[in-house]
Design a protein around this motif. Structure first.
Motif, PDB file in Angstrom:
ATOM      1  N   THR A 246      -1.282   6.150  69.226  1.00  0.00           N
ATOM      2  CA  THR A 246      -1.074   7.034  70.359  1.00  0.00           C
ATOM      3  C   THR A 246       0.976   7.656  70.316  1.00  0.00           C
ATOM      4  O   THR A 246       1.284   7.958  70.014  1.00  0.00           O
ATOM      5  CB  THR A 246      -1.947   7.687  70.657  1.00  0.00           C
TER       6      THR A 246
ATOM      7  N   PHE B 245       5.548  19.174  73.902  1.00  0.00           N
ATOM      8  CA  PHE B 245       4.775  18.034  73.117  1.00  0.00           C
ATOM      9  C   PHE B 245       4.303  16.476  73.599  1.00  0.00           C
ATOM     10  O   PHE B 245       3.335  15.317  74.122  1.00  0.00           O
ATOM     11  CB  PHE B 245       4.551  17.227  71.893  1.00  0.00           C
TER      12      PHE B 245
ATOM     13  N   ARG C 216       5.984  15.251  76.228  1.00  0.00           N
ATOM     14  CA  ARG C 216       5.664  15.416  77.564  1.00  0.00           C
ATOM     15  C   ARG C 216       4.231  15.107  77.994  1.00  0.00           C
ATOM     16  O   ARG C 216       3.639  15.191  79.360  1.00  0.00           O
ATOM     17  CB  ARG C 216       6.525  16.530  78.227  1.00  0.00           C
ATOM     18  N   GLU C 217       3.670  16.211  77.215  1.00  0.00           N
ATOM     19  CA  GLU C 217       1.952  16.511  77.513  1.00  0.00           C
ATOM     20  C   GLU C 217       1.018  15.218  76.853  1.00  0.00           C
ATOM     21  O   GLU C 217       0.198  14.918  77.595  1.00  0.00           O
ATOM     22  CB  GLU C 217       1.333  17.577  76.466  1.00  0.00           C
ATOM     23  N   VAL C 218       2.125  14.020  75.881  1.00  0.00           N
ATOM     24  CA  VAL C 218       0.840  13.572  76.085  1.00  0.00           C
ATOM     25  C   VAL C 218       1.123  12.419  76.851  1.00  0.00           C
ATOM     26  O   VAL C 218       0.184  11.362  77.564  1.00  0.00           O
ATOM     27  CB  VAL C 218       1.225  12.456  74.771  1.00  0.00           C
TER      28      VAL C 218
ATOM     29  N   ARG D  12       1.687  13.289  80.052  1.00  0.00           N
ATOM     30  CA  ARG D  12       0.728  13.663  81.158  1.00  0.00           C
ATOM     31  C   ARG D  12      -0.675  13.534  81.366  1.00  0.00           C
ATOM     32  O   ARG D  12      -1.353  12.878  82.151  1.00  0.00           O
ATOM     33  CB  ARG D  12       1.452  15.237  81.659  1.00  0.00           C
ATOM     34  N   THR D  13      -1.486  13.465  80.311  1.00  0.00           N
ATOM     35  CA  THR D  13      -2.839  13.210  79.521  1.00  0.00           C
ATOM     36  C   THR D  13      -2.305  11.591  79.973  1.00  0.00           C
ATOM     37  O   THR D  13      -4.190  11.577  80.785  1.00  0.00           O
ATOM     38  CB  THR D  13      -2.564  13.141  78.638  1.00  0.00           C
ATOM     39  N   TYR D  14      -1.972  11.075  79.984  1.00  0.00           N
ATOM     40  CA  TYR D  14      -2.083   9.481  80.321  1.00  0.00           C
ATOM     41  C   TYR D  14      -1.803   9.317  82.067  1.00  0.00           C
ATOM     42  O   TYR D  14      -1.126   8.191  82.005  1.00  0.00           O
ATOM     43  CB  TYR D  14      -1.053   8.263  79.693  1.00  0.00           C
TER      44      TYR D  14
ATOM     45  N   TYR E  23       5.547  12.168  63.093  1.00  0.00           N
ATOM     46  CA  TYR E  23       4.302  13.691  64.298  1.00  0.00           C
ATOM     47  C   TYR E  23       4.877  14.356  64.871  1.00  0.00           C
ATOM     48  O   TYR E  23       4.449  15.731  65.670  1.00  0.00           O
ATOM     49  CB  TYR E  23       3.058  12.769  64.725  1.00  0.00           C
ATOM     50  N   PHE E  24       6.237  14.063  66.090  1.00  0.00           N
ATOM     51  CA  PHE E  24       6.699  14.629  66.371  1.00  0.00           C
ATOM     52  C   PHE E  24       7.858  14.899  66.613  1.00  0.00           C
ATOM     53  O   PHE E  24       8.792  15.070  67.298  1.00  0.00           O
ATOM     54  CB  PHE E  24       6.859  13.777  68.319  1.00  0.00           C
TER      55      PHE E  24
ATOM     56  N   LEU F 216       9.155  17.398  63.288  1.00  0.00           N
ATOM     57  CA  LEU F 216       8.636  18.164  62.206  1.00  0.00           C
ATOM     58  C   LEU F 216       9.626  18.787  62.597  1.00  0.00           C
ATOM     59  O   LEU F 216      10.534  19.801  61.350  1.00  0.00           O
ATOM     60  CB  LEU F 216       7.635  18.321  62.309  1.00  0.00           C
ATOM     61  N   LYS F 217      10.824  19.675  63.852  1.00  0.00           N
ATOM     62  CA  LYS F 217      12.057  19.934  63.562  1.00  0.00           C
ATOM     63  C   LYS F 217      12.721  19.644  62.895  1.00  0.00           C
ATOM     64  O   LYS F 217      13.947  19.911  62.203  1.00  0.00           O
ATOM     65  CB  LYS F 217      11.833  20.281  65.010  1.00  0.00           C
TER      66      LYS F 217
END
Lengths: 461, 461
Positions: free
Chosen positions: A113, A175, A177-179, A181-183, A423-424, A426-427
């Motif tokens: 991940t 995004f 950042r949210e990964v 935070r999820t951890y 995957y992060f 894509l910009k």
């Protein structure tokens, strides 16, 4: 496809074949990398000084240049088993597409991940922090790969994780950042009001969107001013190369199992963690005179520390709080252009790799951003995996070497490190797809400005 | 951890152990799923009629309910080798975290750039289109998993790929769009001016941001009105379940190798492609009376086709151009709320699974969005992988079953399908992290409105 009956598409070691020790390439170097220096006194850093910033066991590893093999604790091996062994892939489809007689292999570190090899060192650093009885660790992150890896390791071990994320990334790349935070990580946009250095910078530059240098300084301050915390870093340091040696050790075991010997070993190079980890055991053989390999470090033309930098003592951070390291560098004052390969946008290079390069044991080349994305797209379409921009620097060089083989008819075996997935990013791919990607190569004058930020270290060091 | 010396964390089959045939569960069903009907005449669809929309070989597979095993062409096997065999993972860390005597396994299908199991059928469908000498395929995509998988398969085979992407996703989720473009797909925001149906909808609703139903209609029109094109679909159809049987076949081989027999097999259910693929070979044993298993389909409470739907003939698309299928459905006029698990936001269910459920061979339950993300976070922190919202429905049910075992002391073996990763679903995780996620359960009256859209099919069918 030629060897399909002999060699599978993907070589997976069994769990029992996984390395049980890290390999410390410094032990086999006759001329060792220069010592870290105190940024004020210019004297070699002592273990005690380093221990204020880093965990004790990691300080020991950082300073050790004589022990070749260091045991991997069982707890770390257990964690590795969740995403390792990483596959060694035979790029049959890429070979066919290029029409090359070369045999191309890549070690793929993106099947987790965090999306990159960073997790290999994150779990080791978090483990030693936990073992020392610490409450947590602090670090900085730019694009977010390292921060993500560290937050995963800390979640697993139940350790507090504080990440200072460059404010512009925090806002524009929510995004990752949210990964984190999820951890369970605490992610703070930097500069922040939680540290002295952050407050000072915000006073002086109220609208600043931050920088990696500032985030490092905040993370270090947050570690040294609080009980039970230490600072951790995802690249550049010798300890990180040590942990990342698992990449090369697994690769070598898999190749030995099938009687494969690489002629050329290629890796992208930012701070050097992946390249150093991949080549370590092979370089060890070369240093001991047991085998010979060509090693190629690939860096972005926009941030060419090996190919256009100076071999000198320099600050590791722009805040100038970390120890000085002798390395190939563009100067801590050099500001790399906004190349999409964020992980390669670093002014210096691992002192171990710098010394090996200086001794002529490794080659280096730089490549432009657009040609890198062209190679990435070609690779993705035939090999399936959408590569990270950083990893794609190695893909580009591997493809160039394979095309040379086509011209000469040589059946060389090429190995490269595919550090992660895009995957992060894509910009960046969107820019490439729209034809709006630009290339940037710093002028000699711009490099000169960077070199002027080098510290004046007395000659006798 | 209890079995660590016997069972590795991840069971990887060798490439030579990979399945060479798909398994068609319909062959072992005594009472077969009802035939597809022509949406105008209500008569069973003929192969000729279906051949205008789908490739010939896929029509054959769709209608075949007697052949149990169908050879997988070597070209498809070669493609599978790039990302398969997929690992069967023993969730040691999750078991420890839950303190359960249950043994938990999951088949992880997310280790490829499409991020899900969709690639298994995409390559098969693209292969048969290529073999038929077609120029390309058309499809629709909502969140983008299926479109990404199809674009990867088409890039590999050199086939033209046209994806109609719901306009709101096209604009708000640019990253999946860019992955598809990187793989060479032509991505059109739907409704568009490229089809008659699109132009009509744009005239009637100038500001519309599109819907999946509209995108399907556009994709079907684009296929049937152009020479050398056919339409492909990523779920619901029997042919898709056939291709996805590779998930269950690999799982069963891996389990047999280690002497493991699951008691409960769990999968998330939207259109049914993953669940059907995972359970197929186990269901075959149950149908033949060779073994018994409990199967559990898990669906979102916001779109409960099995648990609150009707078993009836219905349109597969809101545009009402596709064949009618007898299935558990909420009615093609039912508009699911904006649940984050886009892949489960479908009004109907595979006719094969519907029939099995109707015969009492499978259970179903629905779960709420917030409890699903809670399970996802808990899973991510101990098992490392950040799961897709869809897959997390299965995680939630597996955890619930494992907790039941803790209460009863039973050492059950639980298997679930982890269909993919959540790397493109971070907006949903952000909502969860911020505590702003909402749960939605349709009222009976809302369901009633959906049922009113069911076609009036004569009773004699």
């Amino acid at each position: 496809m030629k060897d399909q009956n002999k060699i599978p598409y993907k070589i997976y070691l069994e769990e029992k074949e996984m390395p049980k020790q890290y390999y410390n390439v410094k032990a086999d170097m006759k001329k060792k990398p220069a010592p870290l220096l105190n940024p004020v006194s210019f004297k070699p850093m002592t273990a005690e000084e380093l221990g204020k910033v880093f965990c004790d066991e990691l300080v020991k590893q950082e300073l050790d240049d004589t022990t070749a093999y260091i045991d991997i604790p069982q707890e770390i091996i257990d964690f590795y088993k969740m995403y390792r062994p990483a596959p060694l892939v035979r790029a049959y489809c890429l070979e066919e597409k290029l029409g090359t007689p070369a045999k191309i292999y890549y070690k793929f570190e993106g099947n987790n991940t965090s999306g990159s090899h960073k997790l290999n060192s994150a779990i080791a650093q978090a483990y030693y922090a936990k073992k020392q009885g610490l409450k947590g660790v602090t670090t900085e992150t730019g694009a977010g790969q390292w921060g993500t890896a560290l937050s995963m390791a800390c979640a697993y071990l139940g350790l507090d994780c504080n990440v200072y994320m460059v404010k512009v990334s925090y806002e524009q790349k929510p995004f990752r950042r949210e990964v984190m935070r999820t951890y369970g990580a605490k992610v703070t946009p930097s500069p922040s009001t939680t540290t002295q250095v952050g407050r000072k910078i915000l006073e002086q530059h109220p609208g600043t969107t931050g920088s990696l240098g500032c985030a490092i300084s905040e993370a270090v301050e947050a570690a040294v001013t609080r009980d039970g915390y230490r600072y951790v870093l995802g690249s550049v340091l010798s300890q990180v190369l040590l942990h990342q040696s698992i990449i090369g050790l697994e690769t070598k075991t898999a190749m030995d199992k099938y009687g494969i010997k690489p002629d050329i070993i290629i890796g992208c190079a930012g701070g050097g963690s992946n390249l150093g980890g991949l080549i370590s055991p092979f370089m060890g053989e070369k240093l001991r005179g047991e085998a010979d390999y060509r090693f190629i470090a690939v860096e972005p033309a926009s941030c060419p520390s090996l190919t256009r930098g100076k071999y000198a003592y320099d600050y590791c951070d722009t805040g100038m709080v970390c120890p000085l390291q002798k390395m190939y560098t563009l100067g801590s004052g050099f500001i790399p252009s906004a190349n999409h390969a964020g992980g390669l946008r670093y002014h210096g290079m691992s002192s171990v790799l710098s010394e090996l390069y200086d001794q002529g044991l490794m080659e280096a080349r730089s490549v432009g951003q657009t040609e890198v994305f062209k190679a990435a797209e070609e690779f993705a379409r035939v090999e399936g995996i959408l590569p990270a921009p950083e990893s794609s620097h190695a893909i580009k060089a591997a493809m160039d070497e394979a095309i040379k083989c086509k011209e000469t008819g040589e059946e060389k075996t090429i190995l490269f490190g595919l550090t992660g997935t895009g995957y992060f990013d894509l910009k960046a791919y969107e820019n490439y797809n729209n034809g709006t990607m630009t290339d940037y190569v710093p002028t000699d004058m711009e490099l000169q400005e960077g070199f002027e930020s080098l510290p004046k270290v007395p000659e006798c060091i």
